[in-house]
Each structure stands twice: as C-alpha cells, then as structure tokens.
Design a protein around this motif. Structure first.
Motif, PDB file in Angstrom:
ATOM      1  N   GLY A 223      -1.660 -10.536 -12.750  1.00 10.99           N
ATOM      2  CA  GLY A 223      -2.296  -9.606 -11.829  1.00 10.99           C
ATOM      3  C   GLY A 223      -1.729  -8.200 -12.008  1.00 10.99           C
ATOM      4  N   ILE A 224      -2.498  -7.200 -11.617  1.00 13.30           N
ATOM      5  CA  ILE A 224      -2.101  -5.795 -11.713  1.00 13.30           C
ATOM      6  C   ILE A 224      -1.941  -5.250 -10.296  1.00 13.30           C
ATOM      7  CG2 ILE A 224      -2.722  -3.516 -12.585  1.00 13.30           C
ATOM      8  CD1 ILE A 224      -4.573  -4.982 -14.585  1.00 13.30           C
ATOM      9  N   VAL A 225      -0.839  -4.565 -10.039  1.00 16.32           N
ATOM     10  CA  VAL A 225      -0.566  -4.008  -8.718  1.00 16.32           C
ATOM     11  C   VAL A 225      -0.527  -2.491  -8.817  1.00 16.32           C
ATOM     12  CG1 VAL A 225       1.101  -3.815  -6.845  1.00 16.32           C
ATOM     13  CG2 VAL A 225       0.696  -6.024  -7.914  1.00 16.32           C
ATOM     14  N   THR A 226      -1.259  -1.822  -7.935  1.00 15.81           N
ATOM     15  CA  THR A 226      -1.217  -0.366  -7.848  1.00 15.81           C
ATOM     16  C   THR A 226      -0.864   0.022  -6.420  1.00 15.81           C
ATOM     17  OG1 THR A 226      -2.433   1.676  -8.253  1.00 15.81           O
ATOM     18  CG2 THR A 226      -3.701  -0.160  -7.356  1.00 15.81           C
ATOM     19  N   GLN A 227      -0.119   1.100  -6.261  1.00 16.39           N
ATOM     20  CA  GLN A 227       0.348   1.528  -4.939  1.00 16.39           C
ATOM     21  C   GLN A 227      -0.555   2.633  -4.412  1.00 16.39           C
ATOM     22  OE1 GLN A 227       4.518   2.381  -4.850  1.00 16.39           O
ATOM     23  NE2 GLN A 227       4.585   2.681  -2.627  1.00 16.39           N
ATOM     24  N   THR A 228      -1.046   2.451  -3.178  1.00 15.83           N
ATOM     25  CA  THR A 228      -1.943   3.426  -2.569  1.00 15.83           C
ATOM     26  C   THR A 228      -1.271   4.246  -1.477  1.00 15.83           C
ATOM     27  OG1 THR A 228      -2.738   1.682  -1.063  1.00 15.83           O
ATOM     28  CG2 THR A 228      -4.001   2.066  -3.088  1.00 15.83           C
ATOM     29  N   SER A 229      -0.126   3.788  -0.960  1.00 12.03           N
ATOM     30  CA  SER A 229       0.647   4.554   0.013  1.00 12.03           C
ATOM     31  C   SER A 229       2.087   4.055  -0.038  1.00 12.03           C
ATOM     32  CB  SER A 229       0.074   4.404   1.433  1.00 12.03           C
ATOM     33  OG  SER A 229       0.304   3.098   1.929  1.00 12.03           O
ATOM     34  N   ASP A 230       2.924   4.593   0.808  1.00 11.81           N
ATOM     35  CA  ASP A 230       4.340   4.217   0.778  1.00 11.81           C
ATOM     36  C   ASP A 230       4.545   2.735   1.042  1.00 11.81           C
ATOM     37  OD1 ASP A 230       7.205   4.747   0.724  1.00 11.81           O
ATOM     38  OD2 ASP A 230       7.142   4.388   2.884  1.00 11.81           O
ATOM     39  N   THR A 231       3.696   2.149   1.863  1.00 15.76           N
ATOM     40  CA  THR A 231       3.869   0.741   2.240  1.00 15.76           C
ATOM     41  C   THR A 231       2.720  -0.149   1.792  1.00 15.76           C
ATOM     42  OG1 THR A 231       2.849   1.130   4.407  1.00 15.76           O
ATOM     43  CG2 THR A 231       5.247   1.378   4.256  1.00 15.76           C
ATOM     44  N   GLU A 232       1.674   0.417   1.179  1.00 13.21           N
ATOM     45  CA  GLU A 232       0.491  -0.370   0.849  1.00 13.21           C
ATOM     46  C   GLU A 232       0.270  -0.448  -0.655  1.00 13.21           C
ATOM     47  OE1 GLU A 232      -3.195  -0.054   3.280  1.00 13.21           O
ATOM     48  OE2 GLU A 232      -4.159   0.443   1.381  1.00 13.21           O
ATOM     49  N   PHE A 233      -0.024  -1.650  -1.129  1.00 11.42           N
ATOM     50  CA  PHE A 233      -0.320  -1.914  -2.525  1.00 11.42           C
ATOM     51  C   PHE A 233      -1.645  -2.677  -2.615  1.00 11.42           C
ATOM     52  CE2 PHE A 233       4.173  -1.674  -1.845  1.00 11.42           C
ATOM     53  CZ  PHE A 233       4.701  -1.015  -2.944  1.00 11.42           C
ATOM     54  N   VAL A 234      -2.254  -2.648  -3.786  1.00 11.07           N
ATOM     55  CA  VAL A 234      -3.485  -3.404  -4.020  1.00 11.07           C
ATOM     56  C   VAL A 234      -3.283  -4.282  -5.248  1.00 11.07           C
ATOM     57  CG1 VAL A 234      -5.951  -3.311  -4.517  1.00 11.07           C
ATOM     58  CG2 VAL A 234      -4.932  -1.619  -2.978  1.00 11.07           C
ATOM     59  N   LEU A 235      -3.603  -5.571  -5.103  1.00 10.63           N
ATOM     60  CA  LEU A 235      -3.520  -6.528  -6.198  1.00 10.63           C
ATOM     61  C   LEU A 235      -4.904  -6.692  -6.812  1.00 10.63           C
ATOM     62  CD1 LEU A 235      -2.098  -8.751  -7.866  1.00 10.63           C
ATOM     63  CD2 LEU A 235      -2.563 -10.335  -5.987  1.00 10.63           C
ATOM     64  N   VAL A 236      -5.002  -6.450  -8.125  1.00  7.05           N
ATOM     65  CA  VAL A 236      -6.280  -6.470  -8.837  1.00  7.05           C
ATOM     66  C   VAL A 236      -6.138  -7.333 -10.081  1.00  7.05           C
ATOM     67  CG1 VAL A 236      -8.017  -5.068 -10.018  1.00  7.05           C
ATOM     68  CG2 VAL A 236      -6.815  -4.133  -8.041  1.00  7.05           C
ATOM     69  N   GLY A 237      -7.224  -8.015 -10.447  1.00  6.43           N
ATOM     70  CA  GLY A 237      -7.290  -8.675 -11.746  1.00  6.43           C
ATOM     71  C   GLY A 237      -6.463  -9.938 -11.833  1.00  6.43           C
ATOM     72  N   GLY A 238      -6.182 -10.346 -13.070  1.00  3.68           N
ATOM     73  CA  GLY A 238      -5.430 -11.561 -13.317  1.00  3.68           C
ATOM     74  C   GLY A 238      -6.332 -12.763 -13.511  1.00  3.68           C
ATOM     75  N   TYR A 239      -5.701 -13.927 -13.568  1.00  7.03           N
ATOM     76  CA  TYR A 239      -6.406 -15.182 -13.810  1.00  7.03           C
ATOM     77  C   TYR A 239      -5.989 -16.218 -12.774  1.00  7.03           C
ATOM     78  CZ  TYR A 239      -7.238 -13.084 -18.378  1.00  7.03           C
ATOM     79  OH  TYR A 239      -7.606 -12.239 -19.387  1.00  7.03           O
ATOM     80  N   GLN A 240      -6.950 -17.034 -12.352  1.00  5.79           N
ATOM     81  CA  GLN A 240      -6.638 -18.163 -11.475  1.00  5.79           C
ATOM     82  C   GLN A 240      -6.624 -19.477 -12.246  1.00  5.79           C
ATOM     83  OE1 GLN A 240      -9.897 -17.208  -8.749  1.00  5.79           O
ATOM     84  NE2 GLN A 240     -10.871 -19.159  -9.263  1.00  5.79           N
ATOM     85  N   SER A 241      -7.103 -19.459 -13.485  1.00  6.37           N
ATOM     86  CA  SER A 241      -6.941 -20.565 -14.420  1.00  6.37           C
ATOM     87  C   SER A 241      -7.010 -19.972 -15.816  1.00  6.37           C
ATOM     88  CB  SER A 241      -8.013 -21.645 -14.222  1.00  6.37           C
ATOM     89  OG  SER A 241      -9.282 -21.164 -14.613  1.00  6.37           O
ATOM     90  N   ASP A 242      -6.795 -20.794 -16.837  1.00  5.72           N
ATOM     91  CA  ASP A 242      -6.723 -20.273 -18.196  1.00  5.72           C
ATOM     92  C   ASP A 242      -7.964 -19.492 -18.605  1.00  5.72           C
ATOM     93  OD1 ASP A 242      -4.305 -21.449 -18.314  1.00  5.72           O
ATOM     94  OD2 ASP A 242      -4.736 -22.793 -19.988  1.00  5.72           O
TER      95      ASP A 242
END
Length: 383
Positions: A223-242
């Motif tokens: 998964g890819i994590v990007t920060q939108t504020s001092d305390t908030e992040f957003v988790l995007v992408g990745g895989y839930q199976s192969d």
C-alpha cells in the motif's frame, strides 16, 4: 536519454510529467539503483523544510541484497543541475541483515531521535540453500532494530507480540509511536490483518520497545501512504491477494497516541486502472500519489508505462484522479513475469511540489551537463 547517475527527479506541472537527471557531488559515495529499499525523511525538527533521505537495504543491479545505509541530501537546487550528496553510513552492533521490502521510520522521544527498521525479506542463508532453491527468499525474523543515527549504533529487540517478519507492510510514525499494518508473509502466503502499535521510549539509559496488538487492521500489501495534514494520512493502492488490487482507500488519523482507520470514498478509477493486473507508484508529498500501470494492460505499446496522479484531499473534499499524464517507454521484461505484490514501490524518492522549481524555462542544454568522465558513475568496457 541516459543519466550519469541513474537517479531522476520527477516534476509535475499542469499535468505534465518531466524527468530531470540528478547529479551527485564529487565527495559522494556510489548509490546503486536499488529496488525495494526502505526510505524515510529525517528532519531537524517538524517545522523544517530541510531534510535528508535515509535509505536502507534493497536489491542491487546484480540481484544481491544490500545491508548498507545511505544518507542523501540536496545541496544545490539549480533547476538545470539539482545536486545531491550521498554518504554511506557505517553501522555497528546488531546490524540488520541485508533485506528488501521492509520499512524504516524516525521516532522522537525526550529530545532524541532514532531510526526504526522492521520486516522485509532476505535470501535463504547459505548454509540452508539447496541447488533447486538457491535464490529462494524467506521472511526476515520479526526483530525491531533501533539505530542511533548520530553514532550508527544498532540494537535489535524481540517483542513477543510480533510473530512474523512481514514484508511490504505499511508503517506510519508520529512522535514516539509507529503503527504497522498489513504486509505479506511468504511462509504461509497470507496478508496479515493485524495492526501493531510500537512505542519507543528513549530515556537516558537503554531504550524501551513495547508492542500492542490493536483491532481494526487491514489485509493489504504494498500500500502507498500519503500525508494530508499533521495527523491525517491516506492509504491508497496495494494488493489484497496476489492478483487482486485493493481499490478501496482509507483515512488514517493519529492523535494522542491513538489510531483511527476508516474507509473513505474511493476516487473514480479509470477503466484502465480497474482492469490492470498490477499497478505501482509512490507518495509525491502533500497528498499526491503517482500511480503507474504497464502498457500491456491497455493493449497498446507493451513496453510502456502509463502514469496517473491522484490528489488526496481532506474528508470534506473529493479525491481527484487526473487523466493519463504521460507514458514512459521501458526496456523491462514482460510485466506478467513479475510478482504483483512486489511491484508497488518502484519510485524511491519524493519531494513536495515545486521543490526544485527555480525557473520555469526548463530547456535542456547539453552544456549544462556535468562532465560524465568526472562523476565516477560510468564503467567503460572494451572488447
């Protein structure tokens, strides 16, 4: 066009993606083009705009694994020749074994800072290899490594709550706490739904590491994590199976030593992204994520990669997925030969928008290039 160092800066202006070759100072060590290293930023303080990149591990061009730690700093912002300095940091003590697919974070406690390394994969130890499985990989032991960055001293800790050395997991750090979620275990081929809270205390004496298992984890890898504020992040992408991408996005909020993970409205993924077998990308800073898919999924040029940018906003706003912004021809092998969950972190470095914008007239002039014979990055071979 070739680049003397093999390191590029990605610059996005008005939905156009430009790649600028980066240069290293003459006193820099050689930084190989590593795959799947652990990377984080080290700031003097939370408000500082100046920071260094800490790079550890990864696969080398010879498919060997590295246990080196590099410190990379931007020393010149000239738009024609962005110049970095790279230093090989000596480590001592319980040095982490060579690995890839792991994470490194910086924690701050009682006025001190330390690097924390966890997880990843490594090759089977030489004494355990067989001819049939000579280059097989295994999960690293679930040890937590603390590194005093000033002196390079490493200390490993074993906590009973961590039973698996997860690879391609997600880690988010704030102050003295690191949260670890997801990750893939190659031993049982599962993506853990566990959520771990690592608290690092740095008193005058020996550091203390405590781990707590929390509910509400996510089964995801790469998964890819990007920060939108001092305390908030957003988790995007990745895989839930192969072979199944995770198209759901989550908001991660860290406040007062607590974590909240909630599902948020997903962007309007394009049909190309939805139907692609794999995707990859990285955080570009300030809530922006660069995503790429192989051209074979679009049934066009099979050796091209197509890129999109996702801008994650606050909860009151809707995410924006811009249209295809460029294509990048690649000479890599057939993407179908790659393992999906190991292809989500191809972009290593990131910087905030306009970090390198000294002027807008970015016309290439060969005279601006450094003398490649002096950089030390070319190897000449005669017949």
């Amino acid at each position: 066009r070739s680049c003397p160092t093999g390191v590029f800066l990605l610059d996005i202006k008005e939905n156009e993606l430009k790649m600028k070759p980066a240069f290293f100072s003459n006193d820099s060590c050689y930084l190989p083009p590593l795959r799947y290293p652990a990377i984080c930023k080290l700031r003097d303080n939370a408000e500082s705009d100046e920071y260094q990149y800490i790079i550890h591990g990864g696969k080398t061009p010879n498919n060997d694994l590295s246990n080196k730690m590099y410190v990379m700093s931007l020393i010149s912002r000239n738009s024609k020749k962005p110049t970095f300095q790279c230093i090989d940091k000596d480590l001592d003590g319980d040095v982490p074994e060579a690995r890839y697919g792991h994470t490194i974070n910086i924690v701050h406690s009682q006025g001190k800072s330390m690097s924390v390394i966890f997880g990843g994969r490594s090759y089977t130890p030489l004494a355990q290899r067989t001819t049939e499985k000579w280059n097989s990989v295994v999960d690293c032991l679930p040890s937590v490594f603390l590194i005093d960055f000033e002196f390079g001293c490493c200390t490993s800790y074993v906590v009973p709550e961590l039973q698996d050395g997860l690879a391609f997991h997600v880690s988010v750090a704030r102050k003295d706490t690191i949260y670890i979620l997801g990750g893939h275990s190659i031993q049982n081929n599962t993506r853990s739904p566990s959520l771990y809270k690592l608290k690092i205390d740095l008193p005058l004496g020996s550091p203390a590491v405590t781990c707590t298992i929390l509910p509400g984890g996510i089964s995801v890898s790469s998964g890819i994590v990007t920060q939108t504020s001092d305390t908030e992040f957003v988790l995007v992408g990745g895989y839930q199976s192969d072979n199944l991408k995770r198209l759901v996005c989550n908001t991660i909020v860290l406040e007062d030593g607590d974590i909240q993970i909630v599902e948020r409205e997903s962007p309007d993924w394009t049909p190309d992204i939805k139907h692609s077998r794999m995707w990859f990308g990285s955080d570009m800073g300030k809530g922006s994520v660069l995503l790429g898919i192989p051209g074979a999924n679009k049934q066009l040029i099979s050796d091209a990669n197509y890129f999109y940018i996702l801008r994650c906003k606050g909860e009151e706003d809707k995410e924006e997925l811009t249209a295809q912004i460029c294509s990048q021809t690649s000479s890599t092998e057939d993407p179908r030969d790659s393992t999906p969950f190991e292809d989500s972190e191809e972009f290593c470095f990131s910087a905030e928008a306009n970090r390198f914008d000294v002027d807008d007239t970015d016309t290439y002039n060969e005279d601006d290039e450094e003398d490649e014979s002096e950089t030390g990055y070319w190897i000449t071979c005669s017949a």
